[in-house]
Design a protein around this motif. Structure first.
Motif, short mmCIF file in Angstrom:
data_model
loop_
_atom_site.label_atom_id
_atom_site.label_comp_id
_atom_site.label_asym_id
_atom_site.label_seq_id
_atom_site.Cartn_x
_atom_site.Cartn_y
_atom_site.Cartn_z
N GLY A 147 -1.59 1.33 -1.09
CA GLY A 147 -2.56 0.51 -1.48
C GLY A 147 -2.06 -0.92 -2.13
N LEU A 148 -2.28 -2.08 -2.17
CA LEU A 148 -1.98 -3.20 -2.36
C LEU A 148 -3.08 -3.78 -3.12
CD1 LEU A 148 0.33 -4.87 0.51
CD2 LEU A 148 0.99 -3.61 -1.72
N THR A 149 -2.68 -4.71 -4.21
CA THR A 149 -3.73 -5.55 -4.85
C THR A 149 -3.61 -7.08 -4.26
OG1 THR A 149 -3.73 -4.23 -7.04
CG2 THR A 149 -4.31 -6.73 -7.11
N PHE A 150 -4.67 -7.77 -3.92
CA PHE A 150 -4.77 -9.05 -3.35
C PHE A 150 -5.44 -9.98 -4.44
CE2 PHE A 150 -3.96 -6.68 0.55
CZ PHE A 150 -2.96 -7.47 1.08
N ALA A 151 -4.86 -10.95 -4.61
CA ALA A 151 -5.54 -11.77 -5.84
C ALA A 151 -5.90 -13.24 -5.37
CB ALA A 151 -4.84 -11.76 -7.22
N LEU A 152 -6.74 -13.89 -5.49
CA LEU A 152 -7.10 -15.20 -5.23
C LEU A 152 -7.62 -15.83 -6.60
CD1 LEU A 152 -7.48 -17.85 -3.54
CD2 LEU A 152 -9.50 -17.15 -2.87
N LEU A 153 -6.72 -16.53 -7.09
CA LEU A 153 -7.06 -17.28 -8.55
C LEU A 153 -7.40 -18.79 -8.48
CD1 LEU A 153 -4.02 -15.47 -9.58
CD2 LEU A 153 -6.30 -14.74 -10.38
N VAL A 154 -8.61 -19.16 -8.86
CA VAL A 154 -9.03 -20.29 -8.74
C VAL A 154 -9.30 -21.07 -10.14
CG1 VAL A 154 -10.91 -21.90 -7.46
CG2 VAL A 154 -10.09 -19.74 -6.30
N GLY A 155 -8.69 -22.24 -10.35
CA GLY A 155 -9.09 -22.91 -11.63
C GLY A 155 -9.37 -24.42 -11.17
N ARG A 156 -10.28 -25.01 -11.69
CA ARG A 156 -10.55 -26.49 -11.64
C ARG A 156 -10.37 -26.94 -13.02
NH1 ARG A 156 -15.57 -30.04 -10.55
NH2 ARG A 156 -14.42 -32.13 -10.40
N GLU A 157 -9.07 -27.74 -13.17
CA GLU A 157 -9.32 -28.28 -14.85
C GLU A 157 -9.94 -29.31 -15.02
OE1 GLU A 157 -7.84 -27.87 -17.46
OE2 GLU A 157 -6.74 -25.90 -17.03
N VAL A 158 -9.94 -30.02 -16.28
CA VAL A 158 -10.82 -30.79 -16.92
C VAL A 158 -10.88 -32.28 -16.03
CG1 VAL A 158 -9.27 -31.97 -18.57
CG2 VAL A 158 -11.70 -31.89 -18.90
N ASP A 159 -11.97 -32.87 -15.85
CA ASP A 159 -12.00 -34.02 -15.27
C ASP A 159 -12.80 -34.90 -16.18
OD1 ASP A 159 -12.83 -36.42 -13.64
OD2 ASP A 159 -13.63 -35.16 -11.99
N GLU A 160 -12.17 -35.99 -16.71
CA GLU A 160 -12.70 -36.80 -17.67
C GLU A 160 -13.68 -37.68 -17.25
OE1 GLU A 160 -11.72 -36.62 -20.65
OE2 GLU A 160 -10.06 -35.34 -20.45
N ASN A 161 -13.83 -37.83 -15.78
CA ASN A 161 -14.81 -38.79 -15.32
C ASN A 161 -16.19 -37.92 -15.10
OD1 ASN A 161 -13.20 -41.11 -15.36
ND2 ASN A 161 -12.14 -40.28 -13.38
N ILE A 178 -8.98 -6.20 -4.08
CA ILE A 178 -8.93 -7.64 -4.11
C ILE A 178 -9.61 -7.93 -5.60
CG2 ILE A 178 -10.18 -9.31 -3.03
CD1 ILE A 178 -10.38 -7.91 -0.56
N TRP A 179 -8.90 -8.85 -6.25
CA TRP A 179 -9.53 -9.59 -7.20
C TRP A 179 -9.45 -11.07 -7.16
CZ3 TRP A 179 -10.19 -8.42 -12.64
CH2 TRP A 179 -10.03 -6.80 -12.91
N VAL A 180 -10.85 -11.74 -7.39
CA VAL A 180 -11.22 -13.15 -7.25
C VAL A 180 -11.42 -13.58 -8.68
CG1 VAL A 180 -12.34 -14.87 -5.99
CG2 VAL A 180 -11.73 -12.72 -4.88
N VAL A 181 -10.90 -14.62 -8.92
CA VAL A 181 -11.19 -15.14 -10.66
C VAL A 181 -11.42 -16.73 -10.27
CG1 VAL A 181 -10.48 -15.58 -12.83
CG2 VAL A 181 -9.60 -13.58 -11.57
N PHE A 182 -12.66 -17.02 -10.82
CA PHE A 182 -12.99 -18.46 -10.65
C PHE A 182 -13.21 -18.87 -12.28
CE2 PHE A 182 -14.71 -17.01 -6.80
CZ PHE A 182 -14.52 -18.26 -5.96
N SER A 183 -12.40 -20.06 -12.63
CA SER A 183 -12.43 -20.63 -13.97
C SER A 183 -12.74 -22.16 -13.76
CB SER A 183 -11.07 -20.28 -14.73
OG SER A 183 -11.21 -20.85 -16.08
N GLY A 184 -13.94 -22.62 -14.39
CA GLY A 184 -14.03 -23.86 -14.44
C GLY A 184 -15.38 -24.02 -14.68
N ASN A 185 -16.01 -25.31 -14.10
CA ASN A 185 -17.49 -25.53 -14.54
C ASN A 185 -18.33 -24.69 -13.67
OD1 ASN A 185 -19.44 -26.79 -15.96
ND2 ASN A 185 -19.55 -28.53 -14.53
N GLY A 186 -19.43 -24.36 -13.96
CA GLY A 186 -20.27 -23.82 -12.98
C GLY A 186 -21.93 -23.94 -13.47
#
Length: 309
Positions: A75-89, A156-164
């Motif tokens: 068994g393996l762990t798969f990870a998708l890690l998604v981050g959207r950084e700050v957007d000043e505009n 499977i791990w999927v992580v979203f970090s940012g605005n929502g």
């Protein structure tokens, strides 16, 4: 993981470019595939590198697929890690610690679940490669590839970090290029859930380090959501940093999402892999600490949420 890609992260990225992954492989392995599968990892990786640099991407993906199958029995762990950084505009303030959130997520999964670099894909706004930019199309292409590649015994791990936001009761992540008046440019938790539910993997976790404030758009189009059937023996979990309608606050000192900071502390204190009771215990402890830390907030305490699907 930006311009420099390891094995499976490159394969995940190739899906965004429309490159096939082992779909045209013969029923019986080729002599080259047999050689890679039977050699030590370092030699197998060298064979892959030589094939990649020769320009034969499809053959390289076939070799990698065969090489990986040797390890899949455990068994393996798969990870998708998604981050959207700050957007000043941006008209809405985005969280400022998204890169650190996803980097700490990768470190945690390496420590607790044995995540290999080759089985992780990190997508941030600063990525050099176009296929690692956290756009809607890129993220969903990566997600489908992860879901397709994982076998029953994998995680499977999927992580979203940012605005929502929360739209029609559905959590949504605003990827790079998203428009605030166009929900078709967002990534919804329900569609991520549908993709993950199609995977053979029985252990699936999605983490949403985003706001879930209720958001309205002019002339909204109702969204259709497919019912997800329960899978026997599966643990499929969606973890939210806050409840529907709430905000995800930050831990300024730790420079992380507040809930995620608490979760990392709880998870790292455990001597068990992050699944089953250990995962639930880490969530419960983090949720309690998050609520306690925000109890004096004028909008009420932040309440993380756990959903099975």
């Amino acid at each position: 993981m930006k311009a420099s890609l390891t094995k499976t992260s490159l394969l995940l990225a190739l899906s965004a470019c429309g490159v096939g992954f082992a779909q045209d492989a013969p029923n019986s392995p080729s002599e080259a595939e047999k050689a890679v599968a039977s050699t030590p990892a370092s030699e197998g990786e060298q064979a892959v590198a030589e094939t990649l640099f020769s320009g034969n991407v499809l053959q390289a993906s076939n070799l990698l697929s065969s090489r990986q199958n040797v390890a899949l029995a455990n068994g393996l762990t798969f990870a998708l890690l998604v981050g959207r950084e700050v957007d000043e505009n941006s008209p809405m303030r985005l969280p400022t610690f998204s890169k650190k959130d996803v980097a700490s997520g990768a470190a945690l999964l390496k420590e607790k679940n044995g995540l290999f670099d080759r089985n992780a894909a990190t997508m941030t706004s600063e990525a050099d490669a176009f296929y690692l930019k956290p756009t809607r199309s890129n993220v969903l292409s990566m997600l489908r590839r992860v879901a397709d590649e994982a076998l029953e015994e994998d995680s499977i791990w999927v992580v979203f970090s940012g605005n929502g936001v929360s739209y029609e009761g559905d959590a949504a992540f605003l990827p790079q290029g998203a428009k605030f008046d166009d929900p078709t440019t967002w990534i919804f938790e329900s569609e991520v859930r549908e993709i993950l539910a199609e995977s053979k993997a029985k252990n699936v976790v999605s983490v949403w380090l985003t706001h879930r404030r209720v958001y309205q758009v002019p002339n909204p189009t109702p969204r259709e959501r497919r019912a997800i059937e329960a899978k026997e023996g599966a643990e499929r979990v969606a973890i939210f940093a806050c409840s529907n309608g709430g905000s995800a606050w930050e831990a300024r000192e730790a420079e992380l999402d507040l809930f995620w900071s608490c979760f990392l502390t709880a998870a790292n204190a455990s001597d068990k892999p992050l699944r089953g009771e250990a995962l639930r215990r880490a969530f419960d402890e983090a949720a309690a600490k998050t609520s306690e830390a925000t109890k004096a907030n004028e909008f009420g305490p932040q309440k993380p949420e756990w959903q099975n699907f």
